[in-house]
Write a protein that holds these residues in place. Structure first.
Motif, PDB file in Angstrom:
ATOM      1  N   GLY A  23      15.341  13.175  69.721  1.00 33.55           N
ATOM      2  CA  GLY A  23      16.198  12.529  70.705  1.00 33.55           C
ATOM      3  C   GLY A  23      17.288  13.404  71.269  1.00 33.55           C
ATOM      4  O   GLY A  23      17.734  13.188  72.392  1.00 33.55           O
ATOM      5  N   ASN A  24      17.733  14.401  70.524  1.00 37.86           N
ATOM      6  CA  ASN A  24      18.811  15.264  70.997  1.00 37.86           C
ATOM      7  C   ASN A  24      18.328  16.613  71.498  1.00 37.86           C
ATOM      8  O   ASN A  24      19.139  17.504  71.750  1.00 37.86           O
ATOM      9  CB  ASN A  24      19.841  15.469  69.874  1.00 37.86           C
ATOM     10  N   PHE A  28      14.360  16.363  76.261  1.00 40.24           N
ATOM     11  CA  PHE A  28      14.397  14.908  76.354  1.00 40.24           C
ATOM     12  C   PHE A  28      15.712  14.406  76.938  1.00 40.24           C
ATOM     13  O   PHE A  28      15.731  13.398  77.652  1.00 40.24           O
ATOM     14  CB  PHE A  28      14.121  14.290  74.986  1.00 40.24           C
ATOM     15  N   ILE A  29      16.796  15.106  76.670  1.00 39.36           N
ATOM     16  CA  ILE A  29      18.076  14.744  77.284  1.00 39.36           C
ATOM     17  C   ILE A  29      17.997  14.923  78.792  1.00 39.36           C
ATOM     18  O   ILE A  29      18.442  14.070  79.565  1.00 39.36           O
ATOM     19  CB  ILE A  29      19.223  15.581  76.684  1.00 39.36           C
ATOM     20  N   ASN A  30      17.392  16.028  79.233  1.00 39.72           N
ATOM     21  CA  ASN A  30      17.228  16.285  80.667  1.00 39.72           C
ATOM     22  C   ASN A  30      16.352  15.212  81.318  1.00 39.72           C
ATOM     23  O   ASN A  30      16.676  14.705  82.400  1.00 39.72           O
ATOM     24  CB  ASN A  30      16.626  17.678  80.877  1.00 39.72           C
ATOM     25  N   LYS A  31      15.252  14.852  80.678  1.00 42.19           N
ATOM     26  CA  LYS A  31      14.358  13.818  81.221  1.00 42.19           C
ATOM     27  C   LYS A  31      15.070  12.467  81.321  1.00 42.19           C
ATOM     28  O   LYS A  31      14.912  11.745  82.305  1.00 42.19           O
ATOM     29  CB  LYS A  31      13.103  13.669  80.358  1.00 42.19           C
TER      30      LYS A  31
END
Length: 56
Positions: A23-24, A28-31
């Protein structure tokens, strides 16, 4: 790791409760940020709001 055999389909299922949390991760943060920006700009589709009961 536990192995479970489904007798109906004769397939093996491997379950692992020690899955790494991604999650970090930057990808995935960008998405997630891109998705939020898109929804803020364009809104949620009306036909999907009716299906899920979303009142926006």
């Amino acid at each position: 790791m536990a192995n479970t055999i489904n007798k109906a389909s004769k397939s093996k299922l491997q379950v692992d409760n020690n899955v790494k949390d991604y999650g970090n991760q930057p990808f995935f943060i960008n998405k997630a940020n891109q998705s939020k920006a898109f929804l803020d700009k364009h809104g949620f589709p009306k036909d999907l709001r009716k299906k899920k009961g979303i009142n926006i």
